[in-house]
Each structure stands twice: as C-alpha cells, then as structure tokens.
Design a protein around this motif. Structure first.
Motif, PDB file in Angstrom:
ATOM      1  N   PHE A  81       0.818  -1.219   0.000  1.00 34.15           N
ATOM      2  CA  PHE A  81       0.000   0.000   0.000  1.00 34.15           C
ATOM      3  C   PHE A  81       0.854   1.272   0.000  1.00 34.15           C
ATOM      4  CE2 PHE A  81      -3.333  -2.986   1.462  1.00 34.15           C
ATOM      5  CZ  PHE A  81      -4.283  -2.673   0.506  1.00 34.15           C
ATOM      6  N   LEU A  82       2.006   1.223   0.626  1.00 33.39           N
ATOM      7  CA  LEU A  82       2.885   2.397   0.569  1.00 33.39           C
ATOM      8  C   LEU A  82       3.382   2.630  -0.850  1.00 33.39           C
ATOM      9  CD1 LEU A  82       5.009   2.181   3.853  1.00 33.39           C
ATOM     10  CD2 LEU A  82       3.226   3.835   3.290  1.00 33.39           C
ATOM     11  N   GLN A  83       3.657   1.539  -1.586  1.00 38.32           N
ATOM     12  CA  GLN A  83       4.123   1.713  -2.962  1.00 38.32           C
ATOM     13  C   GLN A  83       2.982   2.117  -3.899  1.00 38.32           C
ATOM     14  OE1 GLN A  83       7.161  -0.983  -4.488  1.00 38.32           O
ATOM     15  NE2 GLN A  83       7.530  -1.728  -2.402  1.00 38.32           N
ATOM     16  N   ILE A  84       1.763   1.669  -3.609  1.00 33.16           N
ATOM     17  CA  ILE A  84       0.608   2.169  -4.364  1.00 33.16           C
ATOM     18  C   ILE A  84       0.454   3.672  -4.126  1.00 33.16           C
ATOM     19  CG2 ILE A  84      -1.920   2.136  -4.488  1.00 33.16           C
ATOM     20  CD1 ILE A  84      -1.792  -0.890  -4.019  1.00 33.16           C
ATOM     21  N   TYR A 117       7.474  -2.919  -6.234  1.00 30.24           N
ATOM     22  CA  TYR A 117       6.329  -3.207  -7.087  1.00 30.24           C
ATOM     23  C   TYR A 117       6.332  -2.274  -8.292  1.00 30.24           C
ATOM     24  CZ  TYR A 117       4.256  -6.128  -3.447  1.00 30.24           C
ATOM     25  OH  TYR A 117       4.023  -7.113  -2.529  1.00 30.24           O
ATOM     26  N   SER A 118       5.861  -2.800  -9.417  1.00 28.54           N
ATOM     27  CA  SER A 118       5.671  -1.994 -10.626  1.00 28.54           C
ATOM     28  C   SER A 118       4.262  -2.211 -11.150  1.00 28.54           C
ATOM     29  CB  SER A 118       6.695  -2.380 -11.698  1.00 28.54           C
ATOM     30  OG  SER A 118       8.005  -2.107 -11.261  1.00 28.54           O
ATOM     31  N   PHE A 119       3.692  -1.182 -11.779  1.00 25.75           N
ATOM     32  CA  PHE A 119       2.281  -1.193 -12.135  1.00 25.75           C
ATOM     33  C   PHE A 119       2.080  -0.896 -13.627  1.00 25.75           C
ATOM     34  CE2 PHE A 119       2.841  -0.075  -7.743  1.00 25.75           C
ATOM     35  CZ  PHE A 119       1.867  -0.776  -7.063  1.00 25.75           C
ATOM     36  N   PHE A 120       0.934  -1.372 -14.135  1.00 25.76           N
ATOM     37  CA  PHE A 120       0.508  -1.066 -15.501  1.00 25.76           C
ATOM     38  C   PHE A 120      -0.278   0.251 -15.498  1.00 25.76           C
ATOM     39  CE2 PHE A 120       1.345  -5.501 -15.765  1.00 25.76           C
ATOM     40  CZ  PHE A 120       1.465  -5.862 -17.099  1.00 25.76           C
ATOM     41  N   TRP A 121       0.044   1.105 -16.445  1.00 23.00           N
ATOM     42  CA  TRP A 121      -0.794   2.280 -16.725  1.00 23.00           C
ATOM     43  C   TRP A 121      -1.300   2.097 -18.140  1.00 23.00           C
ATOM     44  CZ3 TRP A 121      -1.184   6.534 -20.009  1.00 23.00           C
ATOM     45  CH2 TRP A 121      -1.962   7.595 -19.552  1.00 23.00           C
ATOM     46  N   PHE A 122      -2.628   1.865 -18.256  1.00 22.22           N
ATOM     47  CA  PHE A 122      -3.207   1.471 -19.539  1.00 22.22           C
ATOM     48  C   PHE A 122      -4.276   2.483 -19.939  1.00 22.22           C
ATOM     49  CE2 PHE A 122      -6.192  -1.337 -22.014  1.00 22.22           C
ATOM     50  CZ  PHE A 122      -5.356  -1.489 -23.113  1.00 22.22           C
ATOM     51  N   PRO A 123      -4.098   3.200 -21.045  1.00 25.53           N
ATOM     52  CA  PRO A 123      -4.991   4.318 -21.392  1.00 25.53           C
ATOM     53  C   PRO A 123      -6.401   3.912 -21.801  1.00 25.53           C
ATOM     54  CG  PRO A 123      -3.337   3.985 -23.109  1.00 25.53           C
ATOM     55  CD  PRO A 123      -2.956   3.097 -21.971  1.00 25.53           C
ATOM     56  N   GLU A 124      -6.687   2.619 -21.926  1.00 21.64           N
ATOM     57  CA  GLU A 124      -8.056   2.203 -22.241  1.00 21.64           C
ATOM     58  C   GLU A 124      -8.734   1.508 -21.064  1.00 21.64           C
ATOM     59  OE1 GLU A 124      -8.233  -0.012 -25.884  1.00 21.64           O
ATOM     60  OE2 GLU A 124      -7.730   1.737 -27.120  1.00 21.64           O
ATOM     61  N   GLN A 125      -8.181   1.712 -19.892  1.00 19.03           N
ATOM     62  CA  GLN A 125      -8.806   1.174 -18.683  1.00 19.03           C
ATOM     63  C   GLN A 125     -10.174   1.826 -18.488  1.00 19.03           C
ATOM     64  OE1 GLN A 125      -9.256  -0.817 -16.461  1.00 19.03           O
ATOM     65  NE2 GLN A 125      -8.835  -0.179 -14.377  1.00 19.03           N
TER      66      GLN A 125
END
Length: 414
Positions: A81-84, A117-125
């Motif tokens: 949660f801290l990384q989010i 942690y690494s996250f997806f950033w997806f422009p059609e979410q």
C-alpha cells in the motif's frame, strides 16, 4: 481486455491490445518516452494494422503468482500500500490520469531482487481508480494472515477506505501509521498484563510455600516448648536427687530435641520429593508421547513408497524424483515460496508452475529470467502448455523427464 505474454531473447513482455489507435497527446508521450517511477517500462508496436502496448516484466512476478500459496502479513501489506501511494503521487506529478492505473493482482508485479512493485498504466482502462482499489482490497481480505493483528488492521482498514472512496495518499499513510501506534499500545498493555500475571504467580507461589511451612514450624516450636517444660520440671524433680541424675536427664532431653528436629526435616523434604516424583510421573507419558511422535515421523522415510503411482519429474542427470502431489505446484529456487525447491543459481526464485485440471496436466513458465523449454521449444511466459508422458522439460539448464501417472491412475490417486 485480454493480456498475452511474449518472450523475446532474454526479455519477457506482457502485451495488451489497444482497441482504438493510441491518441497522440501529452500522457501517451510521457508513457512511451519516459520511465515514470513505479510504472512498468512500455513501448508500442503495430502488427497487421493493430496497436499493442508491450510492458517489460523481465525479472518480476505478479502478485497473483507470489501469493498463490502464501498469506499476506503486516509487512507485505504495508509495503504494497505504501508503494501504491507512491505511484499515485507520481501520476499526479507527471499529470497522468489515476484512473488508468491497473490494480488487479495479475497486473501488479514485484521485482524479487529489489522488493519493489511496478504497475501497468493502460490508457483504455474503463474502471475508476476507486473501483480498482476496492477490487484489490476484496482480493486481499481472504488472503490475509488472520493471526497477524497488524495485517488484519491494515487489510480491513484499507477495504473500509475503498468503500468510502477515501483512497488519497494521506488517508492510506495515516491508516498505516495509526495501525503502528495502535499495535504499540496493544503491545504495552499486553506487557503490563503479563507483568501483573507474573507477579500474581510469584505471590501465589510464596503464599503456598508459607502455608506448607507453617504446620512444620508450629510442630517444631511446640516440641521446643514441650522439651523446655520437661527440662524445667525434670530439673526441679531431680535437683534433690543429685547432680548425676540432673546431667543424665539433660542429655536425654537434648537428644529428644535433636531427634524431633531431624524427624521434622525428613518429613518436610520427603513430601517435596514425593511431589516432584508425582510431577515427573505425570510428565513421563507426555515425553513418551513425544517420543512416539518422533518414532512416527521417523517412519516418513517410507514416503517414496506412499507416493508410488503419482506423476513425477525425473532429473535426468541424477535420477532424483520430484513427485507431483498437489493440484498447483510451484517450482523455483526460493525455498519458502515453492513446492519443488531446485537449488540451482540459473533457476528463478519462482520459475514455473505445474497445474492439474480437468484430467489434464499443464506446464506454465512464470516469467523466469532464463526460461523453460518443453521438448526443445522455449515456452512463452504465463502460458499453459499441455504435458504428456515422457516430455522433456528444461528449467534454465536443468533437464527433467515428465512421467505421467496422473491420467493412467486418475481414479485411484486423486
């Protein structure tokens, strides 16, 4: 939105198709031309007129795979949660839309070497960030270690924040640090309770000792007073009969006192010995029971005969067998996170998975750095491949033969 996985040389990619051409704007330029901290590196490719976003996941494992056979403790939830929180703040800093952040566990990746942690950033979410956060907390609740008070506090607290749409970074941090203060308060209270309990035990112990010693002391003092009285009376009686008789009576009385003291001492310590023997006698069956357990555990050397008939991996070089005894079996070099531990430096911590489903057996490479091969074919990551009798599997550089007893004896074994 359907994700697929590709392996290109030594790099692994998660591929998300775009339904519409990618808009040429500030946000897409930032995504494709900059490395935003907390987001997976991304590039776009056009194949047959269709656009795809390739996210590099080399050396990372999805949250879904990492915690397939584990529970989340307080520290794991805190770091997640801290990384989010950190990535939400970075999105604001780079003027990127928060609603495009994916928080599905299969889209959250952790680098096991760096614990990041690494996250997806997806422009059609299509979901909002609040919906994504709520879905994540619902996924986490049954996977929390409910024996860990801190994990329960954070997990259920985050779910409450998501329901109330209060997922601002300051709210998340406040919950985490308040949880720490609460745990410290609970710890101090518990220490005080233990201190009071210990003092009570000591008081009871000394009280029992005093109660046990009191009758002996009473008898001892009564005996002394009785002996003194006898000496006085005897002295008066024998004073008229001469010094000789007085001396004899005195010796007898002193001998009586000594004998009485010795008798009290023997009776007191004999009682303690009997009590100790009683305790030892009660403890012996437990010791014997423990010995029995050890003896039973000792018999587990017959495990190989018990697993006879199950499918297994045969290490070609050494002939060692790894029996497949569960429906989902994780293979890798991180002992505490896998079912089959392979102590080989080229094998990833979480390397591959074998799945038993619908009377069939599947092999999945879990985004390993050095790959998995099946009969000479390099597997695509996160993709199921059907296993058959005597398939040759190579994890990095280690070669195994798959012996299929699952289909032959399905009714008897499972």
């Amino acid at each position: 939105m359907k994700v697929s996985f590709k392996r290109n040389m030594s790099c692994n990619f998660a591929v998300l198709p775009l339904e519409n051409p990618l808009k040429d704007n500030y946000q897409t330029h930032i995504l494709l031309e900059n490395q935003v901290p907390g987001l997976l590196p991304c590039k776009m490719q056009r194949i047959n007129g269709k656009e795809y976003l390739y996210y590099e996941i080399t050396g990372n494992q999805s949250l879904e795979n990492l915690y397939e056979k584990e529970k989340f403790d307080r520290q794991a939830l805190k770091e997640l949660f801290l990384q989010i929180t950190a990535v939400l703040e970075k999105l604001d800093e780079y003027l990127l839309n928060r609603d495009f952040l994916l928080l599905n566990p299969m889209y959250i990746y952790q680098n096991l070497d760096q614990d990041k942690y690494s996250f997806f950033w997806f422009p059609e979410q299509t979901n909002t960030i609040e919906q994504e956060f709520c879905a994540l907390t619902e996924y986490l609740l049954p996977k929390i270690n409910h024996q860990d008070r801190g994990a329960v506090t954070i997990g259920y607290g985050m779910h409450k924040l998501s329901v109330e749409n209060r997922i601002q970074p300051e709210c998340i941090r406040k919950l985490i640090y308040e949880e720490k203060e609460e745990r410290n308060t609970i710890f101090e209270a518990k220490k005080e309770e233990e201190k009071i309990e210990r003092q009570k035990i000591l008081d009871d112990f000394y009280k029992e000792e005093e109660e046990e010693e009191t009758p002996g002391k009473k008898i001892f003092f009564i005996g002394i007073f009785f002996a003194i009285g006898v000496v006085i009376l005897g002295a008066r009686y024998l004073s008229g009969r001469g010094i000789r008789y007085l001396g004899i009576s005195t010796v007898i009385i002193i001998a009586f006192i000594i004998a009485l003291s010795v008798l009290i001492y023997i009776l007191k310590y004999r009682k303690q010995d009997l009590e100790n023997n009683d305790i030892a006698f009660v403890a012996k069956p437990e010791e014997k029971e423990q010995e029995g357990i050890s003896e039973e555990l000792g018999r587990t050397v017959l495990l190989q005969s018990e697993t006879k008939g199950k499918s297994y991996l045969l290490e070609i070089e050494t002939g060692k067998k790894f029996f497949l005894e569960k429906e989902n079996i994780i293979i890798g070099s991180q002992r505490e996170k896998v079912d089959i531990y392979l102590n080989v430096s080229t094998i990833s911590r979480i390397h591959a998975k074998i799945i038993f489903r619908d009377n069939q057996v599947f092999l999945v490479d879990l985004n390993s750095r050095n790959g998995t091969m099946l009969d000479g074919e390099m597997l695509q990551p996160e993709t199921e491949y059907l296993l058959k009798e005597e398939n040759i599997i190579v994890f990095a550089e280690k070669k195994y033969l798959y012996i299929d007893k699952y289909n032959a004896d399905f009714g008897k074994i499972w």
